[in-house]
Design a protein around this motif. Structure first.
Motif, PDB file in Angstrom:
ATOM      1  N   LEU A 396     -10.816  -9.988   9.790  1.00 56.10           N
ATOM      2  CA  LEU A 396     -10.835  -9.731   8.478  1.00 56.10           C
ATOM      3  C   LEU A 396      -9.704  -9.816   7.722  1.00 56.10           C
ATOM      4  O   LEU A 396      -8.916 -10.552   8.184  1.00 56.10           O
ATOM      5  N   MET A 397      -9.713  -9.998   6.439  1.00 58.03           N
ATOM      6  CA  MET A 397      -8.394 -10.016   6.099  1.00 58.03           C
ATOM      7  C   MET A 397      -8.175  -8.924   3.775  1.00 58.03           C
ATOM      8  O   MET A 397      -8.882  -8.670   3.747  1.00 58.03           O
ATOM      9  N   GLU A 398      -6.335  -9.137   4.456  1.00 59.40           N
ATOM     10  CA  GLU A 398      -5.839  -8.702   3.406  1.00 59.40           C
ATOM     11  C   GLU A 398      -4.933  -9.164   2.824  1.00 59.40           C
ATOM     12  O   GLU A 398      -4.142 -10.269   3.251  1.00 59.40           O
ATOM     13  N   THR A 399      -4.854  -9.409   1.395  1.00 56.28           N
ATOM     14  CA  THR A 399      -3.447 -10.487   0.455  1.00 56.28           C
ATOM     15  C   THR A 399      -3.428  -9.244  -0.105  1.00 56.28           C
ATOM     16  O   THR A 399      -3.057  -8.667  -1.188  1.00 56.28           O
ATOM     17  N   MET A 400      -1.795  -9.703   0.300  1.00 59.15           N
ATOM     18  CA  MET A 400      -0.924  -8.767  -0.532  1.00 59.15           C
ATOM     19  C   MET A 400       0.352  -9.148  -1.438  1.00 59.15           C
ATOM     20  O   MET A 400       0.940  -9.825  -1.546  1.00 59.15           O
ATOM     21  N   LEU A 401       0.432  -8.577  -2.099  1.00 59.63           N
ATOM     22  CA  LEU A 401       1.645  -8.830  -2.721  1.00 59.63           C
ATOM     23  C   LEU A 401       2.873  -7.974  -2.423  1.00 59.63           C
ATOM     24  O   LEU A 401       2.843  -6.012  -3.481  1.00 59.63           O
ATOM     25  N   VAL A 402       4.059  -8.249  -2.653  1.00 59.81           N
ATOM     26  CA  VAL A 402       4.665  -7.374  -1.865  1.00 59.81           C
ATOM     27  C   VAL A 402       6.443  -7.816  -2.954  1.00 59.81           C
ATOM     28  O   VAL A 402       6.766  -9.843  -3.090  1.00 59.81           O
ATOM     29  N   GLU A 403       7.180  -7.029  -3.493  1.00 58.17           N
ATOM     30  CA  GLU A 403       7.373  -7.640  -4.648  1.00 58.17           C
ATOM     31  C   GLU A 403       8.974  -6.596  -3.929  1.00 58.17           C
ATOM     32  O   GLU A 403       8.025  -5.352  -4.130  1.00 58.17           O
ATOM     33  N   ASP A 404      10.051  -6.909  -4.280  1.00 64.39           N
ATOM     34  CA  ASP A 404      11.742  -5.978  -3.514  1.00 64.39           C
ATOM     35  C   ASP A 404      11.592  -5.130  -2.678  1.00 64.39           C
ATOM     36  O   ASP A 404      11.812  -4.489  -2.898  1.00 64.39           O
ATOM     37  N   GLY A 405      10.628  -5.839  -1.252  1.00 68.23           N
ATOM     38  CA  GLY A 405      10.468  -4.906  -0.187  1.00 68.23           C
ATOM     39  C   GLY A 405       9.383  -4.192  -0.459  1.00 68.23           C
ATOM     40  O   GLY A 405       9.629  -3.073   0.226  1.00 68.23           O
ATOM     41  N   VAL A 406       8.234  -3.903  -1.937  1.00 67.23           N
ATOM     42  CA  VAL A 406       7.575  -2.942  -1.742  1.00 67.23           C
ATOM     43  C   VAL A 406       6.291  -3.862  -2.189  1.00 67.23           C
ATOM     44  O   VAL A 406       5.832  -4.422  -2.731  1.00 67.23           O
ATOM     45  N   CYS A 407       5.437  -3.129  -1.468  1.00 68.98           N
ATOM     46  CA  CYS A 407       3.685  -3.102  -1.601  1.00 68.98           C
ATOM     47  C   CYS A 407       2.881  -2.008  -1.963  1.00 68.98           C
ATOM     48  O   CYS A 407       3.036  -0.864  -1.891  1.00 68.98           O
ATOM     49  N   ALA A 408       2.811  -2.357  -4.090  1.00 68.79           N
ATOM     50  CA  ALA A 408       2.322  -1.129  -4.607  1.00 68.79           C
ATOM     51  C   ALA A 408       1.058  -1.393  -4.075  1.00 68.79           C
ATOM     52  O   ALA A 408       0.998   0.868  -4.529  1.00 68.79           O
ATOM     53  N   LEU A 409       0.197  -1.463  -4.298  1.00 64.26           N
ATOM     54  CA  LEU A 409      -1.089  -1.043  -3.361  1.00 64.26           C
ATOM     55  C   LEU A 409      -1.295  -0.827  -1.908  1.00 64.26           C
ATOM     56  O   LEU A 409      -2.560  -0.885  -1.912  1.00 64.26           O
TER      57      LEU A 409
END
Length: 617
Positions: A396-409
């Motif tokens: 499995l995989m998850e591709t995440m956006l981390v912006e300024d230390g926060v993953c909003a989703l």
């Protein structure tokens, strides 16, 4: 006999002696209903006179007909020109030549625990009334199997080493519509020896094997447990009676009782019953007297089968029936062979419009007056564990956006990984995954925008990769992919590492200076992109997105948009639809794509696609 339509085979697999009987070169079948059972000996002789080899295929429901004088169901004689007795390592065996990712998705018991406990109470009431002494109560399990059936058999065989296994590809009509039978039975129904001796080994009494250092103690406790010994004795007496109908006077014996052996994830208690058969005994006589095996009905057999029908409210099919072989010999009864009891076995039916298979299996246990319902429920889980806990063949995989230390989703990612890891049996500690991500957010991703990828391997190992996220330049375009997908595919619902088709779609789109390629199914309905979900806004303002019923990935950004459409500019909401076609897409006023990295963005459609050019995968 029916004429040959396609090649079939049967492997009768003894993983304990490491020998197999491999039946090939299918020539046809004989169909026998219960009222025609007297014909079986003649049909066997006809086939043997042609030097053919036979596999006997008997459903539990055929046994019901034998017991109650009906003729709704049939047993089958499957005839082959060739039977080779080979070592399990023989390269000709079907599973030796296949390298494929095969596994199981969404395996579940169709009976809720509350209903199961209620049915055990009803069995106890029947025992209290004196109707029966014991009932073998079973439940049906369903799921989806992916990959080649022979590859799935090989994987399960490693976990469930049994003496009466079966791998078979047969005409679907003989197997309740399922062309594949994957059997892992530890239980012998009948062994017919060339000296006229018949042997059966009823299996009653179960304990788990947990690899915790206490398994030998559990085996000893099982062998000496009064409840399990009593259960075993009841069925031994039933089978002594069945075999006694065919034996010489004084010819029935119990040379071994309460033997405990390991089979896969459980200890099983068996006893051995032998009978010296009368010389005139025919195959029809044996089936009439002894089938179905009493260990999977209860006692007394006739009344137990009536109680089973009332409680289970379904046809058992091949489950708790029997598969075996007979061959002619010079001594004894003139024939010898072996039948198993079909337990721990899977039937696979090809799904329509899908590359996968519907999986069905049964699990059950013997219920006596002192059975504890909750313990019996647990016992069924032990027995199912070799299938239920089969590790995924894909990650499995998850591709995440981390912006300024926060993953909003983060919450959406977390829920999806938890759901998929359970559905595919990926043994990952989801909470630890998110703790590791949160630690990294503080230590590595405190400033800037990052693409963070979490890949969970089939064994549960987690691999992290990351890179700075480069902004996209200008308004993006999408095209329609030439790849056309099957109508159904349950694996599309999960973000797995098996992504070569999806990756090829967006990579091909990039060659056309497009962000993604839009995928349609064989019915002509829009699904998703190779790396994004799609939203279509019509001229009247209504917004649609493909429905999950189409077997698409429920992207985390898609979930966020559906949770709060107004936040993303869709004031009147979003409607899920399974019927967005090519014409509707062309007529759309606006098209939006979404994924976790890029959010929701409006795109232009590259309108240069010939819808008649399809490449179905």
């Amino acid at each position: 006999m029916k004429s040959l339509e396609r090649p079939y085979f049967v492997v009768l697999d003894d993983a304990q002696t490491k020998r197999c009987r491999y039946y090939q070169n299918w020539v046809g079948l004989d169909t026998i209903t219960a009222d025609q059972l007297h014909q079986i000996d003649g049909l066997l002789r006809q086939g043997w006179d042609k030097s053919w080899h036979v596999v006997l295929w008997q459903s539990y429901d055929f046994g019901v007909d034998v017991m109650f004088g009906d003729h709704e169901h049939a047993m089958y004689l499957l005839w082959f020109e060739r039977c080779d007795v080979v070592d399990e390592a023989d390269e000709s065996l079907p599973w030796r030549a296949v390298q494929d990712h095969a596994g199981i998705v969404d395996l579940c018991n169709t009976t809720e625990q509350e209903d199961y406990l209620r049915h055990i109470a009803e069995i106890h009431a029947a025992i209290g009334r004196g109707d029966v002494y014991q009932i073998n109560y079973t439940t049906a399990w369903t799921g989806t199997a992916y990959g080649e059936p022979v590859a799935l058999y090989q994987r399960l065989r490693e976990r469930q080493q049994v003496p009466y296994g079966v791998l078979a590809h047969v005409p679907p009509e003989v197997n309740g519509g399922a062309a594949w039978h994957l059997g892992f039975s530890p239980e012998l129904f009948l062994q017919l020896q060339d000296d006229g001796t018949m042997l059966t080994k009823p299996m009653k009494g179960t304990a788990p094997i947990l690899q915790d250092g206490l398994d030998e103690a559990r085996a000893h406790a099982l062998q000496n447990d009064a409840k399990n010994r009593a259960e075993n004795v009841m069925i031994v007496d039933l089978l002594r009676n069945d075999l006694g109908k065919l034996a010489t006077v004084g010819g029935v014996a119990v040379p071994q009782a309460f033997e405990v052996n390991a089979f896969g994830s459980v200890w099983q208690m068996t006893s051995t019953v032998t009978a010296t058969m009368r010389p005139e005994t025919k195959v029809a006589d044996i089936l009439q007297a002894a089938f179905p095996c009493g260990s999977i009905t209860g006692a007394p057999k006739r009344m137990a089968m009536q109680v089973i029908a009332d409680l289970e409210q379904r046809k058992r099919g091949m489950y708790t029936g029997s598969i075996g072989y007979l061959e002619p010999c010079d001594g004894g009864l003139g024939f010898e062979g072996v039948w198993n009891v079909i337990i721990r076995s899977l039937s696979l039916t090809q799904q329509q419009n899908s590359p996968h298979y519907d999986l069905n299996m049964g699990i059950g246990s013997g219920i006596v007056i002192d059975s504890v319902a909750e313990d019996e429920w647990d016992e069924c889980l032990w027995k199912a564990r070799f299938v239920q806990q089969l590790p995924s063949a894909i990650g499995l995989m998850e591709t995440m956006l981390v912006e300024d230390g926060v993953c909003a989703l983060l919450d959406w990612h977390k829920q999806r990984l938890h759901h998929s890891s359970k559905a595919l049996s990926v043994p990952v500690n989801v909470e630890q995954v998110w703790q590791d991500l949160q630690d990294a957010c503080v230590q590595k991703y405190a400033q800037g925008r990052f693409r963070v990828k979490c890949e969970v391997l089939p064994n549960g190992e987690v691999v992290w990769t990351d890179a700075p996220l480069i902004p996209l330049q200008g308004k993006q375009r999408v095209c329609v992919s030439e790849v056309v997908l099957p109508i159904q595919d349950v694996l599309r619902r999960h973000k797995t590492t098996q992504r070569h088709v999806l990756d090829s779609v967006w990579q091909a789109a990039m060659v056309q200076d497009c962000f993604d390629g839009l995928l349609f199914n064989q019915a002509g309905y829009l699904l998703e992109g190779g790396r994004s979900n799609v939203f279509v806004q019509m001229a009247d303002g209504r917004v649609y997105t493909p429905s999950l019923d189409l077997d698409i990935l429920n992207g985390v950004m898609r979930q966020a948009v559906l949770h709060n459409p107004a936040q993303y500019g869709f004031e009147h909401g979003v409607q899920e639809s399974a019927c967005i076609d090519w014409v509707m897409l062309q007529d759309a006023a606006h098209i939006y794509m979404s994924n976790a990295l890029r959010g929701l963005m409006e795109v232009d459609l590259l309108d240069s696609f010939d819808i008649t050019q399809k490449h179905i995968v």
